[in-house]
Design an enzyme around this catalytic site. Structure first.
Site, PDB file in Angstrom:
ATOM      1  CE1 TYR A 188      -4.091   1.993   0.778  1.00  0.00           C
ATOM      2  CE2 TYR A 188      -2.669   3.130   2.350  1.00  0.00           C
ATOM      3  CZ  TYR A 188      -3.861   3.051   1.638  1.00  0.00           C
ATOM      4  OH  TYR A 188      -4.812   4.040   1.781  1.00  0.00           O
ATOM      5  CE  LYS A 228      -3.663   4.583  -1.526  1.00  0.00           C
ATOM      6  NZ  LYS A 228      -4.719   4.953  -2.495  1.00  0.00           N
TER       7      LYS A 228
END
Ligand code: NAP
Length: 248
Positions: free
Chosen positions: A153, A157
């Site tokens: 993740y 991001k």
């Protein structure tokens, strides 16, 4: 009305931040197109908007599939006649510490959170370029600065920040601005699975004294999507009630 007669695509608006954004944009005069891989949830958001007097249309779409992302942008243009705004909101987590993370957990998060944004942005920009106008904003996260159990993740991001800067440089000549929003802890189904003690501990680290709500992020997208935001591009806005000020 800030978005009167504008057309916006908000991906993953079946719930959470995306649903709040789609509803706020509709209240501000935009026709909203909602691609989500959960078709029933997307339909529900669209129906709520229409019931409240707005314009909305839902479509089943997995943004991580290039053909589906392109079909969604084309369908938005066909339905509402043009495309002014894209909010790349769809995102997933598959949390596990790096040594235990399996290849499919790594690949799925990269596919949705990073490739999905690239496919949607490129397809949208092709339409926006014709009219020399566009506003694109994508969901980064304060997780971009690193977070235990989120190697996949966090990488997406953080990658999104570089992608945003690059697209902003390349597409400024077409009248398209490209920005990112990096939310802190926002109460949605994505964060609901955290144990209550962990959530309480996070809340205590937020200087404004409360957890974020989807509307806090929706209002930021609205600001970045307005015609008046034409001098803002390539930037990532941390919206976290001050939590990253502690050293993140
Ligand atoms: P959420 O409640 O899980 O909503 C995300 C929506 O996107 C869901 O309807 C989800 O469907 C859909 N979606 C997921 N993958 C998709 C795909 N491949 N194609 C189409 N739709 C897809 O999430 P949220 O908390 O509102 O977060 C929205 C965005 O903000 C995400 O990008 C997230 O990473 C980011 N963000 C959230 C927070 C937070 O604290 N909540 C903080 C920082 C950043 P399913 O539910 O069926 O998967």
């Amino acid at each position: 009305m800030i978005l009167k007669d504008q057309v916006a695509v908000v991906t993953g608006a079946g719930q959470g931040i995306g649903a709040a954004t789609a509803k706020l944009f509709a209240q501000e005069g935009a026709a909203v197109f909602i691609p989500d891989w959960d078709e029933a949830a997307a339909q529900k958001t669209a129906q709520q908007i229409v019931k409240a007097g707005g314009k909305a249309k839902a479509m089943k779409c997995d943004v991580s599939k290039q053909a589906e992302a392109e079909a969604a942008m084309a369908a938005a243009v066909k339905e509402f006649g043009k495309l002014d705004i894209l909010i790349n909101n769809a995102g997933i987590t598959r949390d596990v510490s790096a040594l235990k993370m399996e290849a499919h957990q790594w690949e799925q998060v990269i596919a949705v959170n990073l490739s999905g944004v690239f496919y949607c942005a490129r397809a949208a920009a092709a339409h926006m370029r014709e009219r020399q106008y566009g506003r694109i904003a994508s969901a980064s996260s304060i997780g971009a600065f690193g977070n235990f159990g989120q190697a996949n993740y966090s990488a997406t991001k953080a990658g999104l920040i570089g992608l945003t800067r690059t697209l902003a440089i390349e597409w400024a000549r077409y009248g398209i601005t490209v920005n990112a929003v990096a939310p802190g802890f926002i109460e949605t189904s994505m964060t609901a699975a955290m144990p209550e003690e962990a959530k309480e501990a996070v809340r205590k680290t937020i200087p404004v004294g409360r957890a974020g709500q989807p509307i806090d992020i929706a209002r930021t997208y609205l600001f970045l999507s307005s015609p008046n935001a034409g001098f803002i591009t390539g930037r990532t806005f941390v919206i976290d009630g001050g939590s990253a000020l502690h050293g993140g």
